[in-house]
Write an enzyme that holds these catalytic residues in place. Structure first.
Site, PDB file in Angstrom:
ATOM      1  N   LYS A 113       0.826  -1.209   0.000  1.00 28.35           N
ATOM      2  CA  LYS A 113       0.000   0.000   0.000  1.00 28.35           C
ATOM      3  C   LYS A 113       0.858   1.255   0.000  1.00 28.35           C
ATOM      4  O   LYS A 113       0.508   2.248  -0.646  1.00 28.35           O
ATOM      5  CB  LYS A 113      -0.966   0.017   1.192  1.00 28.35           C
ATOM      6  CG  LYS A 113      -2.079  -0.998   1.031  1.00 28.35           C
ATOM      7  CD  LYS A 113      -3.198  -0.833   2.029  1.00 28.35           C
ATOM      8  CE  LYS A 113      -4.323  -1.816   1.683  1.00 28.35           C
ATOM      9  NZ  LYS A 113      -5.425  -1.792   2.633  1.00 28.35           N
ATOM     10  N   LYS A 196      -5.617 -10.191  -5.994  1.00 31.84           N
ATOM     11  CA  LYS A 196      -6.906 -10.340  -5.311  1.00 31.84           C
ATOM     12  C   LYS A 196      -7.863  -9.215  -5.681  1.00 31.84           C
ATOM     13  O   LYS A 196      -7.442  -8.072  -5.930  1.00 31.84           O
ATOM     14  CB  LYS A 196      -6.702 -10.383  -3.790  1.00 31.84           C
ATOM     15  CG  LYS A 196      -6.326  -9.059  -3.153  1.00 31.84           C
ATOM     16  CD  LYS A 196      -6.608  -9.060  -1.642  1.00 31.84           C
ATOM     17  CE  LYS A 196      -6.398  -7.662  -1.067  1.00 31.84           C
ATOM     18  NZ  LYS A 196      -6.968  -7.469   0.238  1.00 31.84           N
ATOM     19  N   LYS A 199     -10.890  -3.398  -3.090  1.00 35.11           N
ATOM     20  CA  LYS A 199     -11.590  -2.120  -3.214  1.00 35.11           C
ATOM     21  C   LYS A 199     -10.738  -1.087  -3.914  1.00 35.11           C
ATOM     22  O   LYS A 199     -11.234  -0.225  -4.625  1.00 35.11           O
ATOM     23  CB  LYS A 199     -11.909  -1.566  -1.827  1.00 35.11           C
ATOM     24  CG  LYS A 199     -12.978  -2.306  -1.092  1.00 35.11           C
ATOM     25  CD  LYS A 199     -13.028  -1.827   0.358  1.00 35.11           C
ATOM     26  CE  LYS A 199     -13.662  -2.865   1.238  1.00 35.11           C
ATOM     27  NZ  LYS A 199     -12.929  -3.096   2.477  1.00 35.11           N
TER      28      LYS A 199
HETATM   29  N1  AQP Z   1     -10.227 -10.810  -2.852  1.00 28.61           N
HETATM   30  C1  AQP Z   1     -10.523 -11.310  -1.653  1.00 28.61           C
HETATM   31  N2  AQP Z   1     -10.800 -12.628  -1.516  1.00 28.61           N
HETATM   32  C2  AQP Z   1     -11.120 -13.142  -0.304  1.00 28.61           C
HETATM   33  N3  AQP Z   1     -11.213 -12.399   0.816  1.00 28.61           N
HETATM   34  C3  AQP Z   1     -10.953 -11.092   0.733  1.00 28.61           C
HETATM   35  N4  AQP Z   1     -10.967 -10.100   1.644  1.00 28.61           N
HETATM   36  C4  AQP Z   1     -10.640  -8.927   1.026  1.00 28.61           C
HETATM   37  N5  AQP Z   1     -10.401  -9.131  -0.270  1.00 28.61           N
HETATM   38  C5  AQP Z   1     -10.596 -10.462  -0.498  1.00 28.61           C
HETATM   39  C6  AQP Z   1     -11.310 -10.275   3.054  1.00 28.61           C
HETATM   40  O1  AQP Z   1     -12.362  -9.385   3.390  1.00 28.61           O
HETATM   41  C7  AQP Z   1     -12.272  -9.062   4.773  1.00 28.61           C
HETATM   42  C8  AQP Z   1     -12.476  -7.603   4.991  1.00 28.61           C
HETATM   43  O2  AQP Z   1     -11.542  -6.870   4.248  1.00 28.61           O
HETATM   44  P1  AQP Z   1     -11.146  -5.417   4.676  1.00 28.61           P
HETATM   45  O3  AQP Z   1     -12.081  -4.456   4.083  1.00 28.61           O
HETATM   46  O4  AQP Z   1     -10.983  -5.346   6.110  1.00 28.61           O
HETATM   47  O5  AQP Z   1      -9.707  -5.305   4.133  1.00 28.61           O
HETATM   48  P2  AQP Z   1      -9.020  -5.420   2.782  1.00 28.61           P
HETATM   49  O6  AQP Z   1      -8.409  -6.756   2.673  1.00 28.61           O
HETATM   50  O7  AQP Z   1      -8.125  -4.257   2.831  1.00 28.61           O
HETATM   51  O8  AQP Z   1     -10.138  -5.253   1.623  1.00 28.61           O
HETATM   52  P3  AQP Z   1      -9.746  -4.829   0.173  1.00 28.61           P
HETATM   53  O9  AQP Z   1     -10.947  -4.732  -0.648  1.00 28.61           O
HETATM   54  O10 AQP Z   1      -8.700  -5.697  -0.358  1.00 28.61           O
HETATM   55  O11 AQP Z   1      -9.237  -3.357   0.392  1.00 28.61           O
HETATM   56  P4  AQP Z   1      -7.898  -2.726  -0.093  1.00 28.61           P
HETATM   57  O12 AQP Z   1      -8.113  -2.427  -1.524  1.00 28.61           O
HETATM   58  O13 AQP Z   1      -7.823  -1.492   0.748  1.00 28.61           O
HETATM   59  O14 AQP Z   1      -6.800  -3.697   0.147  1.00 28.61           O
HETATM   60  C9  AQP Z   1     -10.907  -9.547   5.239  1.00 28.61           C
HETATM   61  O15 AQP Z   1     -11.086 -10.725   6.014  1.00 28.61           O
HETATM   62  C10 AQP Z   1     -10.169  -9.855   3.971  1.00 28.61           C
HETATM   63  O16 AQP Z   1      -9.265 -10.927   4.150  1.00 28.61           O
END
Ligand code: AQP
Length: 332
Positions: A113, A196, A199
């Site tokens: 990030k 993956k 968001k």
């Molecule tokens: N692609 C994914 N496949 C499976 N699980 C996923 N999670 C996120 N992306 C995937 C799981 O969703 C839960 C909540 O996520 P979060 O919002 O706390 O954090 P994150 O991983 O930062 O979500 P994003 O969408 O991937 O955001 P960014 O873009 O900011 O990195 C967690 O249990 C995560 O494992």
């Protein structure tokens, strides 16, 4: 019963299918078998590109509405906002003081990030994010933490911090286990099935649960597939098709091998059509229910207040114990 804690960030208007299949779907199942604590981690949501205050407030309520629409039942789990339980930030400080600087610097999510955003916008909060996450978990003495594969390293840090604190100050924290599903642990981006679904990646590859159904169907039909024509489950050789098969299996509650068998000998287009139908069939009632819940924000706030009261009973107790072990005087 064993205890479970997990959280999700209110970082966008809508959860995506990776969030749902990797985490939230499992939460709804675990609330029947575990003493369950689930939170919208709003403190985490200001670590990178903080949204405007009114946007953050709105996103937190939209997140809660989605969790309720996904089947979380406030009678069977404590559903709360992280910022409503001040013990999270308080324990985080103590844990920061037993975390090595180099240890925190090795977290790949921080490295990714910060590399993506450029050094100007990188905050100390993004750096200590995994320590706050450890506090979220350890406060509740959680046995299990259902998360996607991307959170495995943070969970490992949490376990290390729990063990370190326990051996330095005496047994205080339960050392939690990551609970990571198999096929759904990592849902991949539709436009780049080697990373993956996320968001913060482009819109075109992300299945947002609150997207318009027509938009969703279009995104799925434009998903990047693999060379060749054969539908086969082979995550290494055919990441795009395997991702679609996983999504279809998970949204129709079947095994991936069974789904792959069904589409053997058929073209990519047929598979995409079936995935689009399955995703839309899941998402339509989900989105409708979310909108219904959002029409009554006062009720959402009541759910959060009740959840925070339940959460604080456990969190305050753990924090008091940890403070005492460290040697802070009890407040008179
Ligand atoms: N692609 C994914 N496949 C499976 N699980 C996923 N999670 C996120 N992306 C995937 C799981 O969703 C839960 C909540 O996520 P979060 O919002 O706390 O954090 P994150 O991983 O930062 O979500 P994003 O969408 O991937 O955001 P960014 O873009 O900011 O990195 C967690 O249990 C995560 O494992």
């Amino acid at each position: 019963p064993p205890r479970v804690l997990s959280g999700i960030q209110p970082t966008s208007e809508s959860f995506h299918l990776g969030n749902y299949l990797g985490a939230v779907k499992q939460w709804a199942i675990m609330q029947d078998t575990h003493d369950s604590y689930f939170c919208v981690v709003d403190l985490h949501a200001i670590t990178l590109d903080p949204p405007a205050p009114e946007v953050l407030r709105e996103r937190t309520r939209v997140s809660v509405a989605q969790l309720l629409a996904a089947g979380l039942d406030p009678a069977r789990c404590a559903l709360f906002a992280q910022s409503h339980v001040p013990e999270h930030a308080q324990l985080s400080w103590v844990l920061e003081c037993i975390t090595g600087f180099g240890e925190a610097g090795r977290m790949t999510q921080f490295k990714d990030k910060s590399a993506r955003s450029g050094t100007d916008s990188i905050t100390v909060g993004l750096f200590t994010y995994p320590v706050l996450m450890a506090a979220d978990i350890l406060l509740y003495q959680a046995d299990a933490v259902p998360v996607g594969e991307d959170q495995r390293q943070h969970l490992e840090l949490t376990r290390n911090l729990a063990q370190r604190f326990n051996s330095r100050y005496g047994p205080t924290f339960t050392v939690p286990e990551a609970f990571i599903g198999k096929e759904t642990a990592k849902i991949y981006d539709l436009q780049d099935p080697t990373v993956k679904m996320s968001k913060s990646l482009g819109e075109a590859g992300t299945i947002n649960l609150l997207d318009d159904p027509a938009v969703l169907a279009k995104k799925i039909k434009r998903a990047v597939t693999d060379t060749g024509t054969e539908v086969r489950y082979d995550p290494a050789g055919k990441p795009g098709i395997s991702n679609l098969l996983n999504i279809l299996a998970a949204t129709t509650d079947r095994g991936v091998e069974q789904v792959a068998g069904e589409f053997a000998g058929q073209g990519y287009g047929t598979l995409k059509g079936a995935v689009a139908d399955a995703v839309v069939a899941f998402v339509e009632p989900f989105a409708a229910r979310t909108r219904e819940l959002l029409a009554d924000p006062a009720e959402i706030d009541r759910v959060l207040a009740a959840g925070a009261a339940r959460a604080r009973e456990v969190a305050a107790n753990t924090l008091a114990q940890a403070y005492d072990r460290v040697g802070f005087l009890a407040a008179a």
